[in-house]
Design a protein around this motif. Structure first.
Motif, PDB file in Angstrom:
ATOM      1  N   THR A 297      -0.005  13.525  -7.149  1.00  0.00           N
ATOM      2  CA  THR A 297      -0.619  12.306  -7.661  1.00  0.00           C
ATOM      3  C   THR A 297       0.274  11.685  -8.726  1.00  0.00           C
ATOM      4  O   THR A 297       0.521  12.301  -9.772  1.00  0.00           O
ATOM      5  CB  THR A 297      -2.006  12.610  -8.273  1.00  0.00           C
TER       6      THR A 297
ATOM      7  N   ARG B  97      -0.673   0.719 -10.103  1.00  0.00           N
ATOM      8  CA  ARG B  97      -1.635   1.510  -9.336  1.00  0.00           C
ATOM      9  C   ARG B  97      -1.336   1.415  -7.835  1.00  0.00           C
ATOM     10  O   ARG B  97      -1.411   2.403  -7.111  1.00  0.00           O
ATOM     11  CB  ARG B  97      -3.059   1.021  -9.644  1.00  0.00           C
ATOM     12  N   GLN B  98      -0.976   0.221  -7.365  1.00  0.00           N
ATOM     13  CA  GLN B  98      -0.660   0.017  -5.950  1.00  0.00           C
ATOM     14  C   GLN B  98       0.549   0.853  -5.545  1.00  0.00           C
ATOM     15  O   GLN B  98       0.540   1.520  -4.508  1.00  0.00           O
ATOM     16  CB  GLN B  98      -0.400  -1.464  -5.680  1.00  0.00           C
TER      17      GLN B  98
ATOM     18  N   ASP C  48      -0.362   4.557  -5.542  1.00  0.00           N
ATOM     19  CA  ASP C  48      -1.156   4.899  -4.353  1.00  0.00           C
ATOM     20  C   ASP C  48      -0.286   5.078  -3.110  1.00  0.00           C
ATOM     21  O   ASP C  48      -0.612   5.885  -2.233  1.00  0.00           O
ATOM     22  CB  ASP C  48      -2.226   3.840  -4.083  1.00  0.00           C
TER      23      ASP C  48
ATOM     24  N   ASP D  22       1.251   8.678  -3.680  1.00  0.00           N
ATOM     25  CA  ASP D  22       0.301   9.795  -3.679  1.00  0.00           C
ATOM     26  C   ASP D  22       0.173  10.376  -2.280  1.00  0.00           C
ATOM     27  O   ASP D  22       0.076   9.652  -1.293  1.00  0.00           O
ATOM     28  CB  ASP D  22      -1.087   9.332  -4.133  1.00  0.00           C
TER      29      ASP D  22
END
Length: 176
Positions: free
Chosen positions: A117, A132-133, A136, A139
């Motif tokens: 993560t 965040r994009q 993601d 991850d």
């Protein structure tokens, strides 16, 4: 009473290879009659510890097969912390072109699953609005193979060469 075994280049799951597996067996028991006759039918072990290392090159190859390479290229390395990976690479943003990224990812072992993560606040070079994009996209989760002989994974450690998982088991019995 103690036996050490080492194996190299052991195929695991999802294209990942364990570059080195070391197992230490404690309290190894062989019935005396079988040992003397040279005809061993059973070996009992009180407890065992195993440590398997996945090189960063193998981890990077596995990640490359999971991450959309048309938009993102990343490599993992040591972040200087026992539980974090360094993440470096490039992101092809829809607006603004190619962005160099670097940051850290947290490793978490949950049963037979390894989660990687990315920590969005550690990403540098990435505008705050899309951190965040991008995180993601990086991850990922790996299903670890079921461990034999009752071994249970207990910890993960990030080192200079790769990621090492340790596992333990008790009261083993082997039939050669």
């Amino acid at each position: 009473q103690k036996v050490d075994v080492g194996v190299q280049d052991l195929p695991a799951a999802q294209g990942v290879t364990v570059s080195r597996l070391d197992v230490t067996f404690h309290g190894v028991h062989v019935p005396l009659k079988q040992a003397v006759s040279g005809n061993v039918n059973e070996v009992d072990v009180d407890r065992a510890e195993a440590a398997g290392t996945i090189d960063f090159a193998d981890l990077n190859a596995a990640a490359a097969s999971r991450i959309p390479s048309d938009r993102l290229r990343v490599t993992f390395g040591s972040a200087g912390s026992r539980a974090r990976l360094a993440v470096t690479g490039t992101y092809n943003a829809p607006v603004g072109g190619q962005i160099k990224i670097s940051g850290q990812a947290q490793l978490l072992l949950q049963g037979n699953k390894l989660d990687v993560t990315v920590l969005p606040d550690t990403l540098t070079g990435v505008p705050t609005i899309i951190r965040r994009q991008v995180a993601d996209l990086i991850d990922t989760s790996y299903s670890l193979p079921r461990l034999p002989f009752g071994f249970k994974a207990t910890s993960l450690t990030v080192g200079r060469a790769g990621v090492t998982a340790t596992a333990t088991s008790q009261h083993l019995s082997f039939v050669p």
